[in-house]
Design a protein around this motif. Sequence first.
Motif, PDB file in Angstrom:
ATOM      1  N   GLU A 120       0.726  -1.238   0.144  1.00 37.91           N
ATOM      2  CA  GLU A 120      -0.162   0.077   0.112  1.00 37.91           C
ATOM      3  C   GLU A 120       0.844   1.185   0.027  1.00 37.91           C
ATOM      4  O   GLU A 120       1.748   1.307   0.566  1.00 37.91           O
ATOM      5  CB  GLU A 120      -1.065  -0.081   1.190  1.00 37.91           C
ATOM      6  CG  GLU A 120      -1.867   1.186   1.342  1.00 37.91           C
ATOM      7  CD  GLU A 120      -2.905   1.267   2.509  1.00 37.91           C
ATOM      8  OE1 GLU A 120      -3.623   2.010   2.660  1.00 37.91           O
ATOM      9  OE2 GLU A 120      -2.854   0.138   3.296  1.00 37.91           O
ATOM     10  N   VAL A 121       0.443   2.167  -0.735  1.00 40.87           N
ATOM     11  CA  VAL A 121       1.156   3.508  -0.841  1.00 40.87           C
ATOM     12  C   VAL A 121      -0.107   4.441  -0.650  1.00 40.87           C
ATOM     13  O   VAL A 121      -1.074   4.384  -1.170  1.00 40.87           O
ATOM     14  CB  VAL A 121       1.810   3.760  -2.264  1.00 40.87           C
ATOM     15  CG1 VAL A 121       3.002   2.855  -2.304  1.00 40.87           C
ATOM     16  CG2 VAL A 121       0.963   3.786  -3.381  1.00 40.87           C
ATOM     17  N   ARG A 122       0.446   5.898   0.043  1.00 37.40           N
ATOM     18  CA  ARG A 122      -0.497   6.657   0.306  1.00 37.40           C
ATOM     19  C   ARG A 122       0.225   8.098   0.041  1.00 37.40           C
ATOM     20  O   ARG A 122       1.545   8.022   0.069  1.00 37.40           O
ATOM     21  CB  ARG A 122      -1.199   6.572   1.603  1.00 37.40           C
ATOM     22  CG  ARG A 122      -0.128   6.816   2.836  1.00 37.40           C
ATOM     23  CD  ARG A 122      -0.852   6.631   4.133  1.00 37.40           C
ATOM     24  NE  ARG A 122       0.126   6.568   5.213  1.00 37.40           N
ATOM     25  CZ  ARG A 122      -0.270   6.482   6.444  1.00 37.40           C
ATOM     26  NH1 ARG A 122      -1.554   5.843   6.767  1.00 37.40           N
ATOM     27  NH2 ARG A 122       0.560   6.592   7.659  1.00 37.40           N
ATOM     28  N   MET A 123      -0.394   9.276   0.337  1.00 37.69           N
ATOM     29  CA  MET A 123       0.351  10.483   0.162  1.00 37.69           C
ATOM     30  C   MET A 123       1.089  10.494   1.133  1.00 37.69           C
ATOM     31  O   MET A 123       0.638  10.556   2.470  1.00 37.69           O
ATOM     32  CB  MET A 123      -0.875  11.549   0.144  1.00 37.69           C
ATOM     33  CG  MET A 123      -0.521  12.722  -0.517  1.00 37.69           C
ATOM     34  SD  MET A 123      -0.407  12.972  -2.164  1.00 37.69           S
ATOM     35  CE  MET A 123      -2.351  12.705  -2.494  1.00 37.69           C
ATOM     36  N   LYS A 124       2.501  11.206   1.150  1.00 41.93           N
ATOM     37  CA  LYS A 124       3.196  11.588   2.205  1.00 41.93           C
ATOM     38  C   LYS A 124       2.931  12.579   3.095  1.00 41.93           C
ATOM     39  O   LYS A 124       2.790  12.716   4.207  1.00 41.93           O
ATOM     40  CB  LYS A 124       4.430  11.635   1.847  1.00 41.93           C
ATOM     41  CG  LYS A 124       5.825  11.727   3.008  1.00 41.93           C
ATOM     42  CD  LYS A 124       6.984  11.730   2.339  1.00 41.93           C
ATOM     43  CE  LYS A 124       7.635  10.714   1.590  1.00 41.93           C
ATOM     44  NZ  LYS A 124       9.016  10.585   1.178  1.00 41.93           N
ATOM     45  N   GLU A 125       2.686  13.920   2.240  1.00 46.62           N
ATOM     46  CA  GLU A 125       2.352  15.150   3.048  1.00 46.62           C
ATOM     47  C   GLU A 125       0.862  15.662   2.215  1.00 46.62           C
ATOM     48  O   GLU A 125       0.991  16.437   1.205  1.00 46.62           O
ATOM     49  CB  GLU A 125       3.159  16.092   2.709  1.00 46.62           C
ATOM     50  CG  GLU A 125       4.448  15.777   3.489  1.00 46.62           C
ATOM     51  CD  GLU A 125       4.223  15.976   5.029  1.00 46.62           C
ATOM     52  OE1 GLU A 125       3.298  16.797   5.423  1.00 46.62           O
ATOM     53  OE2 GLU A 125       5.138  15.559   5.913  1.00 46.62           O
ATOM     54  N   PRO A 126      -0.370  15.308   2.519  1.00 42.58           N
ATOM     55  CA  PRO A 126      -1.432  15.744   1.839  1.00 42.58           C
ATOM     56  C   PRO A 126      -1.579  17.296   1.872  1.00 42.58           C
ATOM     57  O   PRO A 126      -2.344  17.779   0.934  1.00 42.58           O
ATOM     58  CB  PRO A 126      -2.674  15.120   2.884  1.00 42.58           C
ATOM     59  CG  PRO A 126      -1.918  13.920   3.461  1.00 42.58           C
ATOM     60  CD  PRO A 126      -0.587  14.232   3.823  1.00 42.58           C
ATOM     61  N   LYS A 127      -0.997  18.061   2.827  1.00 44.90           N
ATOM     62  CA  LYS A 127      -1.378  19.486   2.825  1.00 44.90           C
ATOM     63  C   LYS A 127      -0.381  20.140   1.501  1.00 44.90           C
ATOM     64  O   LYS A 127      -0.874  21.191   1.302  1.00 44.90           O
ATOM     65  CB  LYS A 127      -0.679  19.906   4.282  1.00 44.90           C
ATOM     66  CG  LYS A 127       0.768  19.614   4.198  1.00 44.90           C
ATOM     67  CD  LYS A 127       1.158  20.266   5.715  1.00 44.90           C
ATOM     68  CE  LYS A 127       2.731  19.991   5.843  1.00 44.90           C
ATOM     69  NZ  LYS A 127       3.028  20.582   7.097  1.00 44.90           N
ATOM     70  N   ILE A 128       0.388  19.132   0.930  1.00 45.40           N
ATOM     71  CA  ILE A 128       1.115  19.931  -0.236  1.00 45.40           C
ATOM     72  C   ILE A 128       0.073  20.216  -1.332  1.00 45.40           C
ATOM     73  O   ILE A 128       0.178  20.813  -2.298  1.00 45.40           O
ATOM     74  CB  ILE A 128       2.107  18.910  -0.930  1.00 45.40           C
ATOM     75  CG1 ILE A 128       3.546  18.714   0.290  1.00 45.40           C
ATOM     76  CG2 ILE A 128       2.549  19.220  -2.163  1.00 45.40           C
ATOM     77  CD1 ILE A 128       4.363  17.862  -0.185  1.00 45.40           C
ATOM     78  N   ILE A 129      -1.028  19.291  -1.481  1.00 46.32           N
ATOM     79  CA  ILE A 129      -1.749  19.020  -2.452  1.00 46.32           C
ATOM     80  C   ILE A 129      -3.289  20.249  -1.926  1.00 46.32           C
ATOM     81  O   ILE A 129      -3.522  21.057  -2.751  1.00 46.32           O
ATOM     82  CB  ILE A 129      -2.829  17.960  -2.386  1.00 46.32           C
ATOM     83  CG1 ILE A 129      -2.001  16.706  -3.099  1.00 46.32           C
ATOM     84  CG2 ILE A 129      -4.123  17.806  -3.553  1.00 46.32           C
ATOM     85  CD1 ILE A 129      -1.218  17.059  -4.305  1.00 46.32           C
ATOM     86  N   GLU A 130      -3.563  20.159  -0.691  1.00 48.48           N
ATOM     87  CA  GLU A 130      -4.553  21.044  -0.213  1.00 48.48           C
ATOM     88  C   GLU A 130      -4.687  21.075   1.197  1.00 48.48           C
ATOM     89  O   GLU A 130      -4.418  20.110   1.944  1.00 48.48           O
ATOM     90  CB  GLU A 130      -5.984  20.577  -0.837  1.00 48.48           C
ATOM     91  CG  GLU A 130      -6.900  21.795  -0.557  1.00 48.48           C
ATOM     92  CD  GLU A 130      -8.128  21.432  -1.735  1.00 48.48           C
ATOM     93  OE1 GLU A 130      -9.129  21.313  -0.974  1.00 48.48           O
ATOM     94  OE2 GLU A 130      -7.810  21.417  -2.761  1.00 48.48           O
ATOM     95  N   SER A 131      -4.873  22.323   1.949  1.00 49.91           N
ATOM     96  CA  SER A 131      -4.959  22.100   3.542  1.00 49.91           C
ATOM     97  C   SER A 131      -6.340  21.664   3.808  1.00 49.91           C
ATOM     98  O   SER A 131      -7.575  21.610   2.905  1.00 49.91           O
ATOM     99  CB  SER A 131      -4.986  23.457   3.853  1.00 49.91           C
ATOM    100  OG  SER A 131      -5.892  24.455   3.312  1.00 49.91           O
ATOM    101  N   GLY A 132      -6.464  21.312   5.040  1.00 51.33           N
ATOM    102  CA  GLY A 132      -7.850  20.927   5.846  1.00 51.33           C
ATOM    103  C   GLY A 132      -8.343  19.571   5.554  1.00 51.33           C
ATOM    104  O   GLY A 132      -9.414  19.304   5.708  1.00 51.33           O
TER     105      GLY A 132
END
Length: 266
Positions: A120-132
Amino acid sequence: MFSANQVSAGNKLIVTVLLLPVILTGCTYSTTLSPPADSRNIHFSATVPADLESLPLSAMYRSKKCTRTRTSGSGKSYDVPGFNSAKYPLSVTANGDVTADIPVSGGGYCDWQLSNIKFEVRMKEPKIIESGISDNFGFKTVFITDNNAPQAFNGGYTSHKGDFNESLLLFPFISEYFLGGHKKTIEVIGESDMLTYRLSGANNIHLMVVYDKNMVSRWTDVKEKKEGNRTVITYPNGEEERKSKSYPDYKKLLKIYEERKNHIQR
């Protein structure tokens, strides 16, 4: 085809194997995994982009010796192969790949045998895409090595003979909820909700993960006085599509992705 205690490849429902408390047949014994030193290993490796992170491999083992007893809806008891699970941390190689060796034989009194592997892979830093963003969901790839249903299953699989070396193209996808309180989640999506392969004779598995953080699509539920509730998919090029399903059309995403690549290359 999977056997009677397994899931048919034609079933399109997502099935997760629930490790519920069940009765172990026979006398009391240890169910501990103890791979013998001479066990054959399956070598797993993956090339993962810097914006994503890989979770430890999850392996499931089955045992014909240590069965488990279940009860059918009619109250009749029947035995199924026992199951056991293990996590294998991934180490990073000099070229940046993640890797682990998975013993095919789990050993022990029960003679555990490898049944499937989940990556499984997932986003490392979701806030890079969008906050909240409150929840960060990953994308799963499962490799089946026997005839049993795996720990996570979407009802179908692709058969593959010999060593495995394939690529996987993923895109970020945001779901935004307004009804009943505002909430945003993010996940990486592929051609389907997950990918499942049934391997035969594989000693090596390599997965090349390709990811484009600029290919963001979004699903929203919207409440409008005139039109009532509606759900909308917004694609990376700004195109909107009303859909009851909460996932974008992967073929449409792929077309936008190829168009952008061709534009950059000109």
